[in-house]
Design a protein around this motif. Structure first.
Motif, PDB file in Angstrom:
ATOM      1  N   TYR A 127     -48.773 -51.766  46.773  1.00  0.00           N
ATOM      2  CA  TYR A 127     -49.099 -51.014  45.607  1.00  0.00           C
ATOM      3  C   TYR A 127     -47.674 -50.244  45.183  1.00  0.00           C
ATOM      4  O   TYR A 127     -46.715 -49.994  46.019  1.00  0.00           O
ATOM      5  N   VAL A 128     -47.730 -49.921  43.855  1.00  0.00           N
ATOM      6  CA  VAL A 128     -46.461 -49.250  43.125  1.00  0.00           C
ATOM      7  C   VAL A 128     -47.160 -47.735  42.986  1.00  0.00           C
ATOM      8  O   VAL A 128     -48.214 -47.581  42.591  1.00  0.00           O
ATOM      9  N   ASP A 182     -46.862 -50.043  32.576  1.00  0.00           N
ATOM     10  CA  ASP A 182     -45.768 -50.590  33.474  1.00  0.00           C
ATOM     11  C   ASP A 182     -46.284 -51.725  34.260  1.00  0.00           C
ATOM     12  O   ASP A 182     -45.561 -52.568  34.430  1.00  0.00           O
ATOM     13  N   HIS A 183     -47.602 -51.841  34.627  1.00  0.00           N
ATOM     14  CA  HIS A 183     -48.065 -52.946  35.524  1.00  0.00           C
ATOM     15  C   HIS A 183     -49.614 -53.033  34.865  1.00  0.00           C
ATOM     16  O   HIS A 183     -50.575 -52.665  35.673  1.00  0.00           O
ATOM     17  N   SER A 195     -43.499 -51.331  45.196  1.00  0.00           N
ATOM     18  CA  SER A 195     -44.194 -52.178  46.277  1.00  0.00           C
ATOM     19  C   SER A 195     -43.114 -52.662  47.191  1.00  0.00           C
ATOM     20  O   SER A 195     -41.948 -53.056  46.826  1.00  0.00           O
ATOM     21  N   SER A 245     -44.633 -60.027  42.939  1.00  0.00           N
ATOM     22  CA  SER A 245     -45.398 -59.015  42.123  1.00  0.00           C
ATOM     23  C   SER A 245     -46.166 -57.934  42.664  1.00  0.00           C
ATOM     24  O   SER A 245     -46.794 -58.469  43.790  1.00  0.00           O
ATOM     25  N   ILE A 274     -51.585 -50.625  41.620  1.00  0.00           N
ATOM     26  CA  ILE A 274     -50.978 -49.306  41.407  1.00  0.00           C
ATOM     27  C   ILE A 274     -51.689 -48.167  42.000  1.00  0.00           C
ATOM     28  O   ILE A 274     -53.041 -48.318  42.308  1.00  0.00           O
ATOM     29  N   LEU A 292     -53.757 -54.335  36.912  1.00  0.00           N
ATOM     30  CA  LEU A 292     -53.958 -54.286  38.139  1.00  0.00           C
ATOM     31  C   LEU A 292     -54.746 -53.334  38.872  1.00  0.00           C
ATOM     32  O   LEU A 292     -55.065 -52.281  38.231  1.00  0.00           O
ATOM     33  N   GLN A 315     -49.998 -48.151  33.982  1.00  0.00           N
ATOM     34  CA  GLN A 315     -50.983 -49.296  33.682  1.00  0.00           C
ATOM     35  C   GLN A 315     -50.159 -49.689  32.539  1.00  0.00           C
ATOM     36  O   GLN A 315     -50.282 -51.127  32.298  1.00  0.00           O
TER      37      GLN A 315
END
Length: 220
Positions: A65-66, A102-103, A25, A30, A34, A106, A100
Motif C-alpha cells: 500500500y501507499v 494519485d492512484h 509501497s 505497482s 492506498i 485501488l 485516489q
C-alpha cells in the motif's frame, strides 16, 4: 522489496493545506492499494510522526500500500484549527481524494491510533462498507468519543493496561457490535516496547483475512 522513505507533501484541505507524510509501497511493481493513517490526539501532542502511526504505515507499505499520514487541521504545518474530531473527517476525506487521484481504482485501507480511530471510523461510516477494504483501529478511546458502528471485519487492537482508553470501555462498545478485540498483554496506550508485536498482529490479520471476513479470523 524496496525501502521507501517518508516524503512530505502538502495536500489541499477544506481549511487550508494539510502537511502529509507519504510512504510508497515497498513491493516491486505497482502498488496494490492506498492507506490513510490518522494520528493521536493533538491536544496531547499527537502528530503524524507518532511511532504507532509510522508502525502502521510501514506494515501497510510492506503489504504493497501507499500510506498517506496527514497532520490534521491545526497540527504541525497543517492549516486550520483543531475541531475535536469533527471537521477532521473532512480533512481525511480531502487526503483520500488526493490519494485516489494519485492512484485511481485501488482498494482502500483506513487505519488510526487513539483520536485517529474516531476520525477514521467516522470516515468509514461516511464512505460505506463497500468502499473500505479494511479498517484498523488501535487504542480506540471509546469512552471519550461517540464512535459510530463499524464493520464486523474491523481489526481492533488494544493494550491490556491502557491508561488512557480503558479496555473495559472498549469491550462495552464492541460487545453489542459482536466485534472481536485483540488485546496485547502488558501493553499501555502507546504500546511502549510492544510495537513489534503490534506490527505482528496487523500482519497476521492480513494473512488470515479473506475479503470482508478478515477481521474476525484474526480476532481471537
Amino acid at each position: 522489496m524496496k525501502s521507501p522513505q517518508f516524503e512530505q507533501r502538502f495536500i489541499a484541505g477544506p481549511a487550508g493545506r494539510l502537511d502529509t507524510l507519504v510512504l510508497g509501497s515497498a513491493l516491486d511493481g505497482s502498488p496494490r492499494g492506498i492507506a490513510l493513517v490518522a494520528h493521536p490526539n493533538p491536544l496531547q501532542g499527537g502528530t503524524n510522526t507518532n511511532k504507532i502511526v509510522h508502525t502502521l504505515a510501514k506494515v501497510l507499505s510492506r503489504r504493497g500500500y501507499v500510506a498517506y499520514c496527514p497532520n490534521l487541521r491545526g497540527v504541525g504545518q497543517s492549516e486550520g484549527e483543531h475541531d475535536n474530531g469533527q471537521a477532521e473527517v473532512d480533512d481525511m476525506a480531502a487526503v483520500l481524494t488526493q490519494a485516489q487521484a494519485d492512484h485511481p481504482g485501488l482498494p482502500l485501507v483506513l487505519a488510526g491510533f487513539s483520536f485517529g480511530t474516531f476520525v477514521q471510523s467516522q470516515l468509514a461510516a461516511r464512505l460505506g462498507e463497500a468502499a473500505v477494504e479494511r479498517l484498523i483501529l488501535v487504542g480506540p478511546a471509546t469512552a471519550k468519543w461517540d464512535f459510530p458502528a463499524v464493520p464486523a471485519s474491523t481489526l481492533v487492537v488494544h493494550g491490556e493496561q491502557d491508561e488512557v482508553a480503558p479496555l473495559a470501555a472498549v469491550f462495552d462498545w464492541a460487545r453489542p457490535l459482536n466485534l472481536p478485540v485483540v488485546v496485547v498483554p502488558g501493553a499501555g496506550h502507546f504500546f511502549h516496547g510492544k510495537l513489534t508485536l503490534l506490527a505482528d498482529v496487523v500482519n497476521r490479520w492480513f494473512g488470515a483475512a479473506t475479503g470482508q471476513a478478515g477481521g474476525a479470523a484474526a480476532g481471537h
